[in-house]
Design a protein around this motif. Structure first.
Motif, mmCIF file in Angstrom:
data_model
loop_
_atom_site.group_PDB
_atom_site.id
_atom_site.type_symbol
_atom_site.label_atom_id
_atom_site.label_comp_id
_atom_site.label_asym_id
_atom_site.label_seq_id
_atom_site.Cartn_x
_atom_site.Cartn_y
_atom_site.Cartn_z
ATOM 1 N N GLU A 142 0.833 -1.203 0.000
ATOM 2 C CA GLU A 142 0.000 0.000 0.000
ATOM 3 C C GLU A 142 0.866 1.250 0.000
ATOM 4 O O GLU A 142 0.598 2.213 -0.707
ATOM 5 C CB GLU A 142 -0.923 0.005 1.222
ATOM 6 C CG GLU A 142 -2.060 -0.982 1.101
ATOM 7 C CD GLU A 142 -3.069 -0.814 2.219
ATOM 8 O OE1 GLU A 142 -3.056 0.219 2.895
ATOM 9 O OE2 GLU A 142 -3.871 -1.740 2.411
ATOM 10 N N LYS A 194 1.536 4.423 -3.244
ATOM 11 C CA LYS A 194 1.546 5.882 -3.109
ATOM 12 C C LYS A 194 2.910 6.445 -3.482
ATOM 13 O O LYS A 194 3.025 7.458 -4.180
ATOM 14 C CB LYS A 194 1.191 6.268 -1.671
ATOM 15 C CG LYS A 194 -0.235 5.907 -1.345
ATOM 16 C CD LYS A 194 -0.456 5.789 0.141
ATOM 17 C CE LYS A 194 -1.756 5.039 0.375
ATOM 18 N NZ LYS A 194 -1.932 4.653 1.758
ATOM 19 N N ARG A 243 -10.430 5.826 -8.902
ATOM 20 C CA ARG A 243 -10.113 5.031 -7.725
ATOM 21 C C ARG A 243 -9.464 3.694 -8.048
ATOM 22 O O ARG A 243 -8.924 3.036 -7.166
ATOM 23 C CB ARG A 243 -11.384 4.808 -6.914
ATOM 24 C CG ARG A 243 -11.697 6.020 -6.072
ATOM 25 C CD ARG A 243 -13.106 6.008 -5.570
ATOM 26 N NE ARG A 243 -13.408 4.823 -4.800
ATOM 27 C CZ ARG A 243 -14.556 4.640 -4.166
ATOM 28 N NH1 ARG A 243 -15.472 5.581 -4.210
ATOM 29 N NH2 ARG A 243 -14.789 3.549 -3.504
ATOM 30 N N ASP A 300 -9.535 -0.986 -5.383
ATOM 31 C CA ASP A 300 -10.044 0.320 -5.008
ATOM 32 C C ASP A 300 -9.002 1.062 -4.153
ATOM 33 O O ASP A 300 -8.660 0.627 -3.058
ATOM 34 C CB ASP A 300 -11.340 0.138 -4.217
ATOM 35 C CG ASP A 300 -11.980 1.476 -3.907
ATOM 36 O OD1 ASP A 300 -11.371 2.508 -4.243
ATOM 37 O OD2 ASP A 300 -13.077 1.478 -3.330
ATOM 38 N N LEU A 301 -8.524 2.178 -4.675
ATOM 39 C CA LEU A 301 -7.483 2.914 -3.948
ATOM 40 C C LEU A 301 -7.978 3.430 -2.597
ATOM 41 O O LEU A 301 -7.192 3.582 -1.666
ATOM 42 C CB LEU A 301 -6.995 4.089 -4.795
ATOM 43 C CG LEU A 301 -5.980 3.734 -5.878
ATOM 44 C CD1 LEU A 301 -5.791 4.889 -6.824
ATOM 45 C CD2 LEU A 301 -4.653 3.380 -5.243
ATOM 46 N N ASP A 302 -9.282 3.706 -2.500
ATOM 47 C CA ASP A 302 -9.797 4.238 -1.240
ATOM 48 C C ASP A 302 -9.674 3.233 -0.097
ATOM 49 O O ASP A 302 -9.725 3.615 1.070
ATOM 50 C CB ASP A 302 -11.266 4.641 -1.404
ATOM 51 C CG ASP A 302 -11.372 6.058 -1.916
ATOM 52 O OD1 ASP A 302 -10.300 6.627 -2.227
ATOM 53 O OD2 ASP A 302 -12.481 6.593 -2.010
ATOM 54 N N GLN A 303 -9.526 1.962 -0.439
ATOM 55 C CA GLN A 303 -9.412 0.973 0.632
ATOM 56 C C GLN A 303 -7.968 0.688 1.007
ATOM 57 O O GLN A 303 -7.691 -0.191 1.798
ATOM 58 C CB GLN A 303 -10.120 -0.307 0.214
ATOM 59 C CG GLN A 303 -11.599 -0.046 0.043
ATOM 60 C CD GLN A 303 -12.374 -1.320 -0.174
ATOM 61 O OE1 GLN A 303 -11.910 -2.388 0.153
ATOM 62 N NE2 GLN A 303 -13.554 -1.172 -0.730
ATOM 63 N N LYS A 360 -5.732 2.560 2.670
ATOM 64 C CA LYS A 360 -5.295 3.698 3.472
ATOM 65 C C LYS A 360 -4.799 3.272 4.838
ATOM 66 O O LYS A 360 -4.676 4.101 5.731
ATOM 67 C CB LYS A 360 -6.431 4.710 3.594
ATOM 68 C CG LYS A 360 -7.690 4.120 4.185
ATOM 69 C CD LYS A 360 -8.818 5.127 4.121
ATOM 70 C CE LYS A 360 -10.067 4.511 4.715
ATOM 71 N NZ LYS A 360 -11.274 5.224 4.390
#
Lengths: 496, 135, 116
Positions: A158, A162, C23, C106-109, C111
């Motif tokens: 993750e 980024k 996303r 899904d990029l929103d998940q 984080k």
């Protein structure tokens, strides 16, 4: 002989990585090789520094193609100092890896990748050609991408998404800026660009590539408001990798920024220097406030990188010889201290099995030596005398006062105080308070040696710079002099 | 699944493509071609083989680990640059053999460098392709 | 011709940024690809467009006859494309691994590394 000195910092890590590739499945050999390679890199860097200090700026026209047509390698004092620091941090990280890296990552080429990263970093410091700088950036980035994701834990992946996305965006902007510069000046050699841009009939156009480069390098250096990739990713890989990244990668962005804004855009972009100064203040404040809010050891340290970047570019924003000397001094001090703090966070993890401040405690009672080792870089980071950070901040504050930029000076002093608060928070939580749970880890003697040796060495250097700042300061001053007045650099690079 | 048509065609195409890749490599100095393109052609040939017969068979046929190919290629490239330093010239300066050789023409360190690039490209592309298709 | 290419470059940047702000990680990679193409084309356009004037010295002549097409931007683009190829290959492997481990595109998940 001088040619060789300039090429060696590139050849040593490259050869080390290549030989490592040939012995892919022999981890013992790779470890030995990586250690020797990093040691040689440090030695060659020191050789280069001594030679540049006595003999002036070194240049090599690669392939004997004359500048500005071929690619030029050039080392002034600033480059040489950075190469020495690269060797030092490379050696510290490799030594620490010997005691902490897991067999899985070692089997997947961890050591060759570290050396490719060092190659990219040294290349970026030594090149005199802006497109070549882009290429070295990419070498550094690709190896850092793999190091970041190597191991494939969820948090790592993750973080890597980024990190990769924002850094690739910055590369695209950098490339666009190179294109615009070539369109304006018709050359890529930085010394030649400096000359051509000074005489350009359309100085208003120069602001476009200047701003593009500011954003591109700003992302890599993690300045406000472009830093979000850093705290999202730096705490995810193994500590040795984090420490290497924390020490070197953002500083390559700062180096590139200082290089282009002193060499290429010193005449046109006065507004750029103001923007840099404002950004530096905001970077300091947001970074330190972010750190204060965190409760995970490595995330606190990651946010402190950002706030410290603010100090480095503050010197560039003020743009006087003394402030640039302050920046260079600050970079040197910061690279050593920050790497050390990350390595110490790894030691804390080895001993107590967590990075969360809540779960740590009692380290002062059980490991007083480690506590002392933590305090040295921590107080240096906050700028306490007589450690290296004090002198670095003193020079910058003095430069700010001379220019009567009281606001930025006040901000920088405030941020120092908050940094001290944040470091004391770590001290209270991890070292001073009683241990919440018994966690006893025993390390073998060999592992202990590998883990403590780099920490001890870096702490000793911090102390040494603190007690005897004069040699490093005079070196930074000379380096800054070469940056402010680039005629010598241009003359040597173009071979006139 | 092994397709008869593909595997038979590959048996004839593989040597042809590899030969062509060497031709492209050698032609590269003064005409379109070179180590990079040649390397891509060669790795396309080997990728074709791995599609037809499977990655394990392709690895067996290659005998050498593609990662080691990267190493060997880089080593050759570094060596070609160092040769000029041994003569006291700047790093990577081209050195040439005096006489023209039959078939090859004028030979020098740039060709050696290109051979290095050729091997590196094969190594990199095959490492990626094998890693992706082995999962 | 310059104008057409300028519009194409702008369009590519816009499309790339739009894709990056979606996303899905697959679209993110496509966006990054478009962004690097836009930069390459920008270099090409800024290197001055020239038609039918290759930078070759005519037989018998001593030097190049002005005007000629500048070969350097194309060399730069070639290098940038090769680098882009490597980076994109890595990015594809990365998103594949991410999809396998995280189980979503899904990029929103993604984080967990940003939470306190």
């Amino acid at each position: 002989m001088r040619d060789l000195l300039l090429v060696l910092p590139l050849l040593i890590p490259l050869s080390t990585a290549v030989i490592g590739l040939l012995f892919w499945s022999r981890p013992h050999l790779q470890r030995a090789l990586a250690t020797v390679g990093a040691g040689l890199l440090l030695a060659s860097g020191l050789g280069l520094l001594v030679s540049v200090r006595h003999g002036g700026i070194h240049t090599v026209q690669v392939g004997a193609w004359p500048a500005p047509f071929g690619i030029t390698l050039a080392a002034d004092l600033f480059s040489a100092i950075m190469v020495v620091l690269t060797g030092l941090i490379g050696l510290a990280a490799v030594l620490y890896s010997l005691g902490s890296m897991d067999a899985h990552r070692e089997r997947f080429g961890y050591y060759p990748l570290v050396h490719i990263l060092l190659l990219g970093v040294c290349g970026a410091f030594l090149t005199g050609d802006i497109f070549n700088l882009y290429v070295w950036f990419e070498v550094m980035l690709i190896s850092s991408f793999v190091l970041m994701a190597l191991g494939g834990e969820r948090a790592q992946l993750e973080g890597a998404i980024k990190y990769v996305t924002l850094n690739l965006m910055s590369s695209a902007l950098f490339l666009a800026a190179v294109g615009v510069l070539y369109g304006i000046a018709g050359t890529l050699n930085m010394a030649d660009l400096s000359k051509t841009l000074r005489a350009t009939p359309r100085p208003d156009l120069v602001l476009a590539p200047a701003m593009l480069l500011l954003v591109a390098f700003g992302i890599k250096a993690a300045i406000f408001p472009l830093f979000f990739w850093l705290p999202a990713s730096y705490h995810t890989p193994p500590v040795a990798v984090s420490a290497l990244f924390a020490g070197l990668l953002t500083k390559v962005g700062v180096y590139a920024m200082i290089r282009v804004f002193t060499l290429l855009f010193d005449h046109h972009a006065h507004s750029a220097h103001l923007i840099i100064l404002v950004a530096s203040g905001l970077t300091m404040v947001t970074g330190v406030l972010g750190a204060v809010a965190q409760n995970e050891l490595r995330r606190i340290l990651s946010f402190h990188i950002i706030s410290q970047i603010g100090y480095m570019i503050m010197g560039l924003g003020l743009f006087t010889p003394i402030s640039l000397a302050g920046s260079i001094f600050y970079i040197a001090h910061h690279i050593i201290v920050k790497t050390n703090l990350f390595l110490i966070s790894g030691l804390v993890f080895q001993l107590q099995g967590s990075y969360q401040l809540k779960r740590l405690g009692g380290l002062y009672r059980k490991h007083p030596g480690l506590a002392a080792l933590f305090l040295t870089p921590a107080l240096s980071l906050a700028g306490m005398p007589p450690l290296s950070g004090f002198w670095a901040k003193l020079i910058l504050v003095k430069a700010g006062l001379e220019l009567q930029q009281y606001l930025i000076v006040a901000v920088s002093l405030m941020v120092s105080l908050l940094t001290l608060f944040s470091m004391l928070k770590i001290w209270n939580e991890a070292f001073w308070k009683a241990a919440p749970a018994e966690h006893s880890a025993s390390l073998s003697r060999g592992t202990q040696l590998a883990l403590f040796l780099p920490v001890l060495g870096l702490a000793a250097i911090t102390l040494w710079i603190g007690l005897m700042p004069e040699p490093l300061f005079s070196l930074s001053e000379q380096a800054a002099q070469q940056l402010v007045d680039p005629t010598e650099y241009i003359r040597r690079t173009l071979g006139e | 699944m092994i397709s008869l048509i593909l595997s038979t065609a590959t048996r004839y195409l593989l040597p042809l493509l590899l030969l062509f890749s060497v031709f492209v490599l050698l032609r590269g100095h003064n005409e379109p071609g070179g180590g990079f393109v040649g390397g891509l052609v060669a790795s396309a040939a080997l990728a074709l083989y791995s599609i037809a017969y499977g990655v394990a068979a392709a690895r067996r046929m290659l005998r050498i680990d593609p990662r080691a190919l990267i190493g060997v290629g880089l080593l050759i490239a570094i060596g070609s640059g160092l040769l000029s330093m041994a003569r006291g010239l700047p790093f990577l300066t081209g050195l040439w053999v005096e006489r023209e050789l039959p078939l090859l023409g004028k030979v020098g360190t740039p060709l050696l460098f290109d051979v290095g690039v050729f091997l590196v490209v094969i190594g990199v592309v095959l490492t990626i392709i094998f890693a992706l298709s082995e999962e | 011709m310059d104008m057409v290419l300028a519009i194409v470059v702008g369009g590519l940047y816009a499309a790339g940024l739009y894709m990056m702000m979606r996303r899905s990680i697959v679209k993110l990679i496509i966006g990054l690809g478009l962004l690097s193409h836009a930069s390459n084309l920008l270099i090409f356009t800024l290197g001055r467009l020239m038609r039918g004037r290759p930078p070759l010295i005519a037989p018998g002549a001593e030097a190049l006859a002005e005007p000629y097409a500048d070969p350097l931007p194309q060399a730069l683009i070639l290098t940038a494309i090769v680098i882009g190829f490597g980076v994109q290959a890595f990015a594809v492997v990365l998103i594949k691994r991410v999809y396998q481990i995280v189980g979503t595109d899904d990029l929103d998940q993604m984080k967990s590394t940003d939470e306190l």
